[in-house]
Design a protein around this motif. Structure first.
Motif, PDB file in Angstrom:
ATOM      1  N   LEU A  72       0.948  -1.030   0.002  1.00 18.52           N
ATOM      2  CA  LEU A  72       0.012  -0.033   0.023  1.00 18.52           C
ATOM      3  C   LEU A  72       0.851   1.004   0.038  1.00 18.52           C
ATOM      4  N   LEU A  73       1.740   1.337   0.863  1.00 18.44           N
ATOM      5  CA  LEU A  73       2.622   2.448   1.047  1.00 18.44           C
ATOM      6  C   LEU A  73       3.408   2.648  -0.428  1.00 18.44           C
ATOM      7  N   SER A  74       3.842   1.535  -0.974  1.00 22.95           N
ATOM      8  CA  SER A  74       4.779   1.970  -2.215  1.00 22.95           C
ATOM      9  C   SER A  74       3.877   2.203  -3.294  1.00 22.95           C
ATOM     10  N   TRP A  75       2.466   1.929  -3.263  1.00 26.39           N
ATOM     11  CA  TRP A  75       1.538   2.402  -4.381  1.00 26.39           C
ATOM     12  C   TRP A  75       1.122   4.048  -4.172  1.00 26.39           C
ATOM     13  N   PHE A 126     -10.887   4.993   7.626  1.00 25.21           N
ATOM     14  CA  PHE A 126     -10.142   6.283   7.277  1.00 25.21           C
ATOM     15  C   PHE A 126      -9.093   6.599   8.126  1.00 25.21           C
ATOM     16  N   HIS A 127      -8.960   6.451   9.414  1.00 28.79           N
ATOM     17  CA  HIS A 127      -8.062   6.784  10.273  1.00 28.79           C
ATOM     18  C   HIS A 127      -6.631   5.979   9.913  1.00 28.79           C
ATOM     19  N   VAL A 128      -6.992   4.713   9.687  1.00 31.33           N
ATOM     20  CA  VAL A 128      -5.925   3.904   9.603  1.00 31.33           C
ATOM     21  C   VAL A 128      -5.416   4.229   8.193  1.00 31.33           C
ATOM     22  N   LEU A 129      -5.926   4.515   7.106  1.00 33.26           N
ATOM     23  CA  LEU A 129      -5.572   4.944   5.638  1.00 33.26           C
ATOM     24  C   LEU A 129      -4.926   6.280   5.539  1.00 33.26           C
ATOM     25  N   ALA A 130      -5.498   7.075   6.148  1.00 33.91           N
ATOM     26  CA  ALA A 130      -4.917   8.621   6.367  1.00 33.91           C
ATOM     27  C   ALA A 130      -3.536   8.714   7.249  1.00 33.91           C
ATOM     28  N   LEU A 187      -2.341  15.172   6.004  1.00 34.24           N
ATOM     29  CA  LEU A 187      -2.772  13.718   6.157  1.00 34.24           C
ATOM     30  C   LEU A 187      -2.630  13.213   7.393  1.00 34.24           C
ATOM     31  N   LEU A 188      -1.496  13.835   8.159  1.00 35.57           N
ATOM     32  CA  LEU A 188      -1.173  13.334   9.588  1.00 35.57           C
ATOM     33  C   LEU A 188      -2.293  13.959  10.390  1.00 35.57           C
ATOM     34  N   THR A 189      -2.550  15.033  10.089  1.00 39.01           N
ATOM     35  CA  THR A 189      -3.650  16.167  10.810  1.00 39.01           C
ATOM     36  C   THR A 189      -4.994  15.379  10.647  1.00 39.01           C
ATOM     37  N   SER A 194      -9.071  11.943  13.203  1.00 41.11           N
ATOM     38  CA  SER A 194     -10.005  10.990  13.114  1.00 41.11           C
ATOM     39  C   SER A 194      -9.788   9.947  14.110  1.00 41.11           C
ATOM     40  N   GLY A 195      -8.514   9.814  14.787  1.00 43.16           N
ATOM     41  CA  GLY A 195      -8.247   8.928  15.900  1.00 43.16           C
ATOM     42  C   GLY A 195      -8.716   9.333  17.116  1.00 43.16           C
ATOM     43  N   PHE A 196      -8.924  10.569  17.443  1.00 48.25           N
ATOM     44  CA  PHE A 196      -9.709  11.144  18.477  1.00 48.25           C
ATOM     45  C   PHE A 196     -11.202  10.841  18.357  1.00 48.25           C
TER      46      PHE A 196
END
Length: 265
Positions: A72-75, A126-130, A187-189, A194-196
């Motif tokens: 996924l990361l390489s994509w 969404f949280h995981v993918l972001a 994306l980190l934001t 989304s984690g919270f």
């Protein structure tokens, strides 16, 4: 998984074809055809995305083993490089990144996987993918920062052959670095917010360490971006802050896994 194997084979073929053309062009064997490389890259990304749907088990939830994450990361990294090539001369990087994506896609066919997210958890998905998207861009930014430092050093010593001849101009490399940092910060934001919202607790168990170091990384990258826009930070200063923030993210991801492993025995 077997149903998606033809798409994996096609993606690998497209990746290798695109990388081969770039290698041949760098060797002076073929003319520069950026459109051809972009078409091959887009074809690789499209078929890789279909293969990823099977690898990640999105029909039944989400599978996030090490090899699936690497694929996924390489994509994501190749997609950014291809998109960035519309503004910056980044297609030379395809000579290394395309074969790497092909390798991870191939290895992903042999992954056993571990079901970590049940279907119906769209917020967590969404949280995981972001978060993973942010990690991939900051990982690429770290590589970009190291190349920038090497380029600076070679220019100071008047070494104008070898790697320096392949890389884009120094100003282009810096602009690409800050484009990566800005996209990664957005994306980190989203990942942290989304984690919270979607996680039961961001500070319980191993999540506490992950949250702390993720926020520390967010503050580090944010300081660098503000320093660049307001104070003109660049060069080795940008390299050091980028590597420092990426190290914090690395600790957040792998450190939290170690903590969870220690807690659970």
């Amino acid at each position: 998984m077997a149903a998606f194997l033809p798409f994996s084979i096609l993606a690998i073929a497209f990746y290798l074809a695109g990388a081969s053309w770039v290698w041949l062009r760098l060797a002076g064997k073929v003319p520069e055809k950026s459109l051809l490389v972009r078409i091959l890259g887009l074809s690789a990304l499209t078929t890789h995305a279909i293969a990823l749907y099977g690898q990640l088990g999105l029909a039944d939830g989400l599978t996030l083993g090490l090899l699936e994450v690497a694929s996924l990361l390489s994509w994501l990294i190749c997609a950014f490089i291809l998109l960035a090539s519309l503004r910056h001369p980044t297609l030379n990087l395809a000579s290394l990144l395309f074969p790497l994506a092909a390798l991870f896609l191939l290895l992903g066919q042999f992954a056993e996987g571990s079901q970590s997210l049940a279907p119906g958890k769209d917020g967590l998905l969404f949280h995981v993918l972001a978060s993973l998207s942010a990690y991939s861009l900051f990982a690429l930014a770290s590589v970009q920062a190291l190349l920038l430092a090497l380029q600076n050093r070679q220019l100071k010593h008047h070494h104008l052959k070898g790697l320096i001849a392949v890389l884009p101009p120094l100003q282009t490399m810096e602009r690409l670095l800050f484009d990566l940092l800005l996209a990664g910060q957005i994306l980190l934001t989203l990942g942290i917010l989304s984690g919270f919202v979607f996680l039961d607790s961001m500070f319980s168990g191993g999540n506490g360490h992950k949250t702390f170091f993720s926020i520390a990384a967010w503050l580090t990258f944010g300081t660098l971006l503000i320093g660049h826009w307001r104070l003109g930070w660049r060069g080795n200063t940008a390299v050091r802050w980028t590597l420092g923030g990426s190290l914090l993210l690395l600790i957040a991801y792998f450190g939290s896994r170690l903590v969870l492993k220690f807690i659970t025995g």
